[in-house]
Design an enzyme around this catalytic site. Structure first.
Site, mmCIF file in Angstrom:
data_model
loop_
_atom_site.group_PDB
_atom_site.id
_atom_site.type_symbol
_atom_site.label_atom_id
_atom_site.label_comp_id
_atom_site.label_asym_id
_atom_site.label_seq_id
_atom_site.Cartn_x
_atom_site.Cartn_y
_atom_site.Cartn_z
ATOM 1 N N GLY A 41 1.439 -0.927 -0.020
ATOM 2 C CA GLY A 41 0.142 -0.110 0.437
ATOM 3 C C GLY A 41 1.309 0.932 -0.028
ATOM 4 O O GLY A 41 0.384 2.099 1.036
ATOM 5 N N ALA A 42 1.733 1.224 -1.049
ATOM 6 C CA ALA A 42 3.201 2.264 -1.085
ATOM 7 C C ALA A 42 2.817 3.748 -1.834
ATOM 8 O O ALA A 42 3.281 4.966 -2.007
ATOM 9 C CB ALA A 42 5.021 1.810 -0.938
ATOM 10 N N ASN A 43 1.221 3.336 -2.594
ATOM 11 C CA ASN A 43 0.925 4.268 -3.943
ATOM 12 C C ASN A 43 0.659 5.070 -3.240
ATOM 13 O O ASN A 43 0.646 6.712 -3.738
ATOM 14 C CB ASN A 43 -0.302 3.852 -4.512
ATOM 15 N N THR A 44 0.572 6.123 -1.886
ATOM 16 C CA THR A 44 -0.412 6.651 -1.144
ATOM 17 C C THR A 44 -0.310 7.024 0.549
ATOM 18 O O THR A 44 -0.298 6.059 0.805
ATOM 19 C CB THR A 44 -2.087 6.652 -1.335
ATOM 20 N N GLY A 45 0.143 7.967 1.336
ATOM 21 C CA GLY A 45 -0.950 8.041 2.407
ATOM 22 C C GLY A 45 0.707 7.537 3.157
ATOM 23 O O GLY A 45 1.380 7.973 2.722
ATOM 24 N N ILE A 46 0.510 7.036 4.340
ATOM 25 C CA ILE A 46 1.984 7.131 4.444
ATOM 26 C C ILE A 46 3.158 5.977 4.585
ATOM 27 O O ILE A 46 4.097 5.765 4.916
ATOM 28 C CB ILE A 46 1.252 7.138 6.381
ATOM 29 N N GLY A 47 1.961 5.046 3.632
ATOM 30 C CA GLY A 47 2.902 4.027 2.352
ATOM 31 C C GLY A 47 4.024 4.771 1.819
ATOM 32 O O GLY A 47 5.234 3.904 2.281
ATOM 33 N N SER A 170 -3.717 0.233 14.501
ATOM 34 C CA SER A 170 -4.403 1.237 14.478
ATOM 35 C C SER A 170 -5.019 1.495 16.388
ATOM 36 O O SER A 170 -4.809 -0.386 16.285
ATOM 37 C CB SER A 170 -5.656 1.473 13.824
ATOM 38 N N TYR A 195 -13.457 -3.084 11.575
ATOM 39 C CA TYR A 195 -12.255 -2.777 11.185
ATOM 40 C C TYR A 195 -11.122 -3.029 12.741
ATOM 41 O O TYR A 195 -10.349 -3.719 12.167
ATOM 42 C CB TYR A 195 -12.836 -1.250 10.587
HETATM 43 N N1 NAP Z 1 -4.524 7.449 8.648
HETATM 44 C C1 NAP Z 1 -5.023 6.998 9.294
HETATM 45 O O1 NAP Z 1 -5.389 7.968 10.472
HETATM 46 C C2 NAP Z 1 -4.934 5.565 10.105
HETATM 47 C C3 NAP Z 1 -4.842 5.760 11.602
HETATM 48 C C4 NAP Z 1 -4.476 4.078 12.002
HETATM 49 C C5 NAP Z 1 -4.359 3.410 11.123
HETATM 50 N N2 NAP Z 1 -4.074 3.674 10.084
HETATM 51 C C6 NAP Z 1 -3.869 3.067 8.767
HETATM 52 O O2 NAP Z 1 -2.396 3.186 8.127
HETATM 53 C C7 NAP Z 1 -2.546 2.279 7.032
HETATM 54 C C8 NAP Z 1 -2.193 3.179 5.880
HETATM 55 O O3 NAP Z 1 -2.914 4.082 5.444
HETATM 56 P P1 NAP Z 1 -3.473 5.572 5.210
HETATM 57 O O4 NAP Z 1 -3.920 6.772 6.311
HETATM 58 O O5 NAP Z 1 -2.155 5.906 4.398
HETATM 59 O O6 NAP Z 1 -4.823 4.936 4.202
HETATM 60 P P2 NAP Z 1 -4.622 5.321 2.442
HETATM 61 O O7 NAP Z 1 -4.251 6.419 1.980
HETATM 62 O O8 NAP Z 1 -5.509 4.954 1.984
HETATM 63 O O9 NAP Z 1 -3.889 4.078 2.243
HETATM 64 C C9 NAP Z 1 -4.251 2.762 2.061
HETATM 65 C C10 NAP Z 1 -3.685 1.636 1.360
HETATM 66 O O10 NAP Z 1 -3.528 0.679 1.165
HETATM 67 C C11 NAP Z 1 -3.920 0.354 -0.026
HETATM 68 N N3 NAP Z 1 -4.414 -0.842 -0.242
HETATM 69 C C12 NAP Z 1 -6.154 -0.957 0.368
HETATM 70 N N4 NAP Z 1 -6.590 -2.157 -0.650
HETATM 71 C C13 NAP Z 1 -5.473 -2.994 -0.856
HETATM 72 C C14 NAP Z 1 -6.141 -4.161 -1.462
HETATM 73 N N5 NAP Z 1 -7.181 -4.987 -1.596
HETATM 74 N N6 NAP Z 1 -4.627 -4.519 -1.757
HETATM 75 C C15 NAP Z 1 -3.294 -3.945 -1.652
HETATM 76 N N7 NAP Z 1 -3.013 -2.474 -1.003
HETATM 77 C C16 NAP Z 1 -4.336 -2.158 -0.593
HETATM 78 C C17 NAP Z 1 -4.189 1.960 -0.739
HETATM 79 O O11 NAP Z 1 -4.216 1.556 -1.925
HETATM 80 P P3 NAP Z 1 -5.304 2.171 -3.103
HETATM 81 O O12 NAP Z 1 -5.243 3.055 -3.149
HETATM 82 O O13 NAP Z 1 -4.521 1.318 -4.408
HETATM 83 O O14 NAP Z 1 -6.409 1.223 -2.763
HETATM 84 C C18 NAP Z 1 -3.317 2.207 -0.318
HETATM 85 O O15 NAP Z 1 -2.232 2.677 -0.760
HETATM 86 C C19 NAP Z 1 -3.482 1.122 7.325
HETATM 87 O O16 NAP Z 1 -3.271 -0.041 7.554
HETATM 88 C C20 NAP Z 1 -4.483 2.050 8.474
HETATM 89 O O17 NAP Z 1 -5.400 0.921 9.194
HETATM 90 C C21 NAP Z 1 -4.003 4.659 9.503
#
Ligand code: NAP
Ligand code: NAG
Length: 319
Positions: A41-47, A170, A195
C-alpha cells in the site's frame, strides 16, 4: 500593543498545538544502502511517505500496490525527490490470495534478500464487501492477506537476518474483538466492528509471530501511526467533504509525513535491535489493550488464519 501580544501568543499556542499534534519523530540517521525494503500500500498515504524515507536512506524499495498506475506515479515522485533510482513497483492485491502468492513467489525467486517487510496497506470501514476468496473485506485485506504474504516471505527474511517485519495496526484495536464464531461477520456486519477486529488481529499476529521467530534474528513490531490526513476515510465521506474536514482539523491531524514516523522508527531504529513483539505509537513503546495481549487468542487466530488461507503444514510450523 495588546492585540499584537495576543496574536503573538496565539501564534505560539498554534505552533505548540501543531507540534503536539505532529507527535514523535524518528531520530535515527541509519543508512540502508544495500538493503531491500518491501512496503504494501505504498502508492499513497503513510505508505508512500515511508517508502520515500527508506529510499532517502539508500535502500532498494519495492512498492507492492493494488493500483500500479498510482504506484508508478508514486515511484517516479520518490525517485525524483531522492535521486534513488532503485525503486520498483510490483502488483499486489491483498484481497486475492492468488495475487499474494504470486508476489511472494516473485520476491523469493528474484530478490537476493529482504531486510524489512512493512505491512502497511489497509482499508477502513467499507460496506459489506468480500474478497476474491469470499472473506470479509477488512479482515481479508488488513489481516489475512498480510498473514499469508508474511509467512510466504519468512524464509527470505530469516536468510537476511537481522531483519524486521513492521505491522501497521491502529488504536482502533482497543474496541476490537476477534469474533471466532463469526469471523466474516456474516451474522452482524458493522463496518467499524470489522475494522477494529482486523486491527486487533494485526496486534495479535505481531505477538504470535514474534514468539515463533524467537532466536531467528527476525524481529516483529506493530504500531498505531496516529490520526492522519490520508485517503483512508474514502469510504466514510465524499471527497469534497473530507477536504473541508481535513482543512478544518489540520491543527489536530498529522500530515502523512508525520504519520509515517512510527513506522520508520520500527523499521530502522537501532534501539529496537533486540526487541520483538511489542506495540508502538509516537515512536515509543505503548501498552496495547489487555485483550491484545492474550496469548491464547493470538495462537487461536494464527491457527484460524492458517486454515483460512490453506497454509501448508510445513509453513504452519514456522519458527
Ligand atoms: N490515517 C489514519 O488516521 C490511520 C490511523 C490508524 C491506522 N492507520 C493505518 O495506516 C495504514 C495506511 O493507511 P493510510 O492512512 O495511509 O490510508 P490510505 O491513504 O487509504 O492508504 C491505504 C493504502 O492501502 C492500499 N490498499 C487498500 N486495499 C488494498 C488491497 N486490497 N491490496 C493492496 N493494497 C490495498 C491502498 O491502495 P489503493 O490506493 O490502490 O487502494 C493504499 O495504498 C492502514 O493500515 C491503516 O489502517 C491509519
Ligand atoms: C543487542 O544485543 C547485542 C548482543 O547481545 C549487543 O551487542 C547490542 O549492544 C544490543 N543492542 C541494543 C540496542 O540493545
Amino acid at each position: 500593543m495588546l492585540p499584537h501580544v495576543l496574536s503573538l501568543l496565539s501564534g505560539a499556542g498554534m505552533l505548540a498545538l501543531r507540534r503536539w499534534t505532529a507527535g514523535g519523530v524518528c531520530q535515527s540517521k541509519v543508512r540502508l544502502d544495500g538493503k531491500t525494503v518491501l512496503i504494501t500500500g505504498a502508492n499513497t498515504g503513510i505508505g508512500k511517505e515511508t517508502a520515500l524515507d527508506m529510499a532517502q536512506r539508500g535502500a532498494r524499495v519495492i512498492l507492492a500496490c493494488r493500483d500500479t498506475t498510482k504506484g508508478h506515479a508514486a515511484a517516479d515522485d520518490i525517485r525524483h525527490r531522492t535521486g534513488n533510482g532503485n525503486v520498483q513497483v510490483k502488483k499486489l492485491d491483498l484481497a486475492s490470495l492468488q495475487s499474494v502468492r504470486a508476489l511472494a513467489k516473485d520476491i523469493q525467486e528474484n530478490e537476493q534478500h529482504l531486510d524489512i517487510l512493512i505491512n502497511n496497506a489497509g482499508i477502513m470501514m467499507c460496506p459489506k464487501w468480500k474478497t476474491e476468496d469470499g472473506f470479509e473485506m477488512q479482515f481479508g485485506v488488513n489481516h489475512l492477506g498480510h498473514f499469508l504474504l508474511t509467512v510466504c516471505l519468512l524464509d527470505l527474511l530469516k536468510k537476511s537476518a537481522p531483519s524486521r517485519i513492521v505491522i501497521v495496526s491502529s488504536i482502533a484495536h482497543k474496541h476490537g474483538r476477534i469474533h471466532f464464531d463469526d469471523i466474516n461477520l456474516d451474522k452482524d456486519y458493522k463496518s467499524d466492528k470489522s475494522y477494529s477486529q482486523s486491527k486487533l488481529a494485526n496486534v495479535l499476529f505481531c505477538r504470535e509471530l514474534a514468539a515463533r521467530l524467537q532466536g531467528t534474528g527476525v524481529n516483529v513490531y506493530c504500531l498505531h501511526p496516529g490520526v492522519i490526513n490520508t485517503e483512508l476515510t474514502r469510504h466514510l465521506l465524499p471527497n469534497w467533504a473530507l477536504k473541508i474536514v481535513g482543512t478544518l482539523l489540520m491543527m489536530l491531524i498529522k500530515t502523512p509525513q508525520e504519520g509515517a514516523q512510527t513506522t520508520i522508527f520500527c523499521a530502522v531504529d537501532e534501539s529496537l535491535a533486540n526487541v520483538s513483539g511489542l506495540y508502538y505509537s509516537d515512536c515509543a513503546p505503548k501498552t496495547p489493550a489487555p485483550h491484545a495481549q492474550d496469548d491464547a487468542a493470538a495462537k487461536k487466530l494464527w491457527d484460524l488464519s492458517a486454515s483460512m488461507v490453506s497454509l501448508a503444514e510445513t509453513q504452519q510450523s514456522v519458527g
